[in-house]
Design a protein around this motif. Sequence first.
Motif, short mmCIF file in Angstrom:
data_model
loop_
_atom_site.label_atom_id
_atom_site.label_comp_id
_atom_site.label_asym_id
_atom_site.label_seq_id
_atom_site.Cartn_x
_atom_site.Cartn_y
_atom_site.Cartn_z
N HIS A 91 0.88 -1.18 0.00
CA HIS A 91 0.00 0.00 0.00
C HIS A 91 0.92 1.23 0.00
O HIS A 91 1.08 1.88 1.05
CB HIS A 91 -0.83 0.07 1.29
N ASN A 335 2.79 -0.62 4.41
CA ASN A 335 1.75 0.39 4.65
C ASN A 335 2.07 1.13 5.94
O ASN A 335 2.86 0.65 6.75
CB ASN A 335 0.36 -0.28 4.70
N THR A 338 0.23 -0.85 9.63
CA THR A 338 0.51 -2.16 10.22
C THR A 338 1.84 -2.78 9.79
O THR A 338 2.27 -3.75 10.41
CB THR A 338 -0.61 -3.18 9.87
O1 NIG Z 1 -3.03 -4.89 5.16
N1 NIG Z 1 -5.87 -4.51 6.74
C1 NIG Z 1 -6.03 -3.62 5.95
N2 NIG Z 1 -5.09 -2.94 5.33
C2 NIG Z 1 -3.75 -2.82 5.79
C3 NIG Z 1 -3.60 -1.89 6.91
C4 NIG Z 1 -3.89 -0.58 6.49
C5 NIG Z 1 -3.57 0.49 7.46
O2 NIG Z 1 -3.64 0.34 8.70
O3 NIG Z 1 -3.26 1.51 6.88
C6 NIG Z 1 -3.13 -4.15 6.10
O4 NIG Z 1 -2.73 -4.48 7.23
#
Ligand code: NIG
Length: 422
Positions: A91, A335, A338
């Motif tokens: 991300h 990202n 996490t």
């Molecule tokens: O893969 N779980 C959802 N999306 C992300 C976390 C996104 C965030 O906290 O910005 C993930 O862990």
Amino acid sequence: MPKLAGLLLVNIGQLLTLRAPVTGLRRSASLSEIGIIEDAAVLCVGGKIVSLGTTKEALRDPWLKKNRKKITEIDCGGRVVLPGFVDSHTHPVFTQPRLVDFEKRIAGAGYEEIAEAGGGIRSSIDGVRRASKAALAGKVLGALRDLAKHGTTTVEAKSGYGLSLESELKSLEAIRAAAKQWPGTVVPTFLGAHVVPPEYRGRSREYVEIVCKEMMPAVAKGKLAGFVDVFCDRGAFSAEETAHIFGAAAESGLGIRAHMGQLSETRIEPFLQFRPTSLDHMDNVNEADLPALAASDTVATLVPGANYFLGLSQYPDARRLIAAGVAVALATDYNPGTSPTISMPMAMSLACTHMKMSPAEAIAAATINGAWALRLADRKGSVEPGKDADLAVFDVEDYREIPYWFGVNRCVQTIIGGVAGC
Ligand code: NIG
Ligand code: FE
């Protein structure tokens, strides 16, 4: 003497070809097949791998004997060479690290608690909405360059912090602009269904309709993404909403993937009819779903960086998935909330220490199965004639050192499309 667009790597201590006697996704025992050649050489011409074998064989090759002076040669000095990593879950379109959340978590708050208090994914939305496309592209390009420095040559990149038509399109356009300036391969994914944005709070159904009827057609029309992703979990989108989004994605001709089972269990079998390319996280998987998952071409992409960074003691049960015959891949999940890491070797190290994958399994999961998770295995993920000449050189003598030395970067050279870069 004019040079040909050729590159010869010689004196490779261990070449991990990732060739295996089986075809298709790597499952069970075949996940350990990394196809080592010792004292190896690889010849790349025109961006493709042309031949491989021992250094001795390469130096006896008549074509090479004649053309050796015209091609660039790299003496690998006994180091390990493997296919460039395929990071199939990132991300990268965000503007700021989430340092307040980081401190809150250290003080004891949980991921969902932080999200409910307005932190988490929602706290990245403002930055993305305010940023220019050029600024976002600069962030993505910075991440791509860092990824390459750590041995990654193919990257899946999601939108998902804009969460409005305009900002999601801007995010995907930023990915496209960054990809144009980076020699590696970028696979863009539309993640409009990351969370319900604040202005639709309590009206998730309406937001899902906008994702399906406004955003997705615009994404498909602009050819801005190859895949649609959904965060299917508690606090994000329900199984029913996810199925609805999958249906719309299929109608738009886009590939399908999802975040699944990160915080809570969702039954997987009903989704397999949509043939998702990958289901990612998979911390919580119902035993009864394993046979159908193993019989499918859906890859379970595990992202232990998220468990590590959230300070969890539980990790996805890789051994159970591998034993059941599920095809497992590894990715960084880069990202700001996490998993703020671009390091595939770090993800592999976590997979070995916390998920009990062997170093060989971790390498196959980070290369050939990552390529399957993006449906790029015909071009990526192994060192075989005809495949793209994307390689990573590690300053180690034994491949097991790649996940062993954690927290340092042992990648000394990344080759993309037959061109030696960083
Ligand atoms: O893969 N779980 C959802 N999306 C992300 C976390 C996104 C965030 O906290 O910005 C993930 O862990
Ligand atoms: Fe993710």
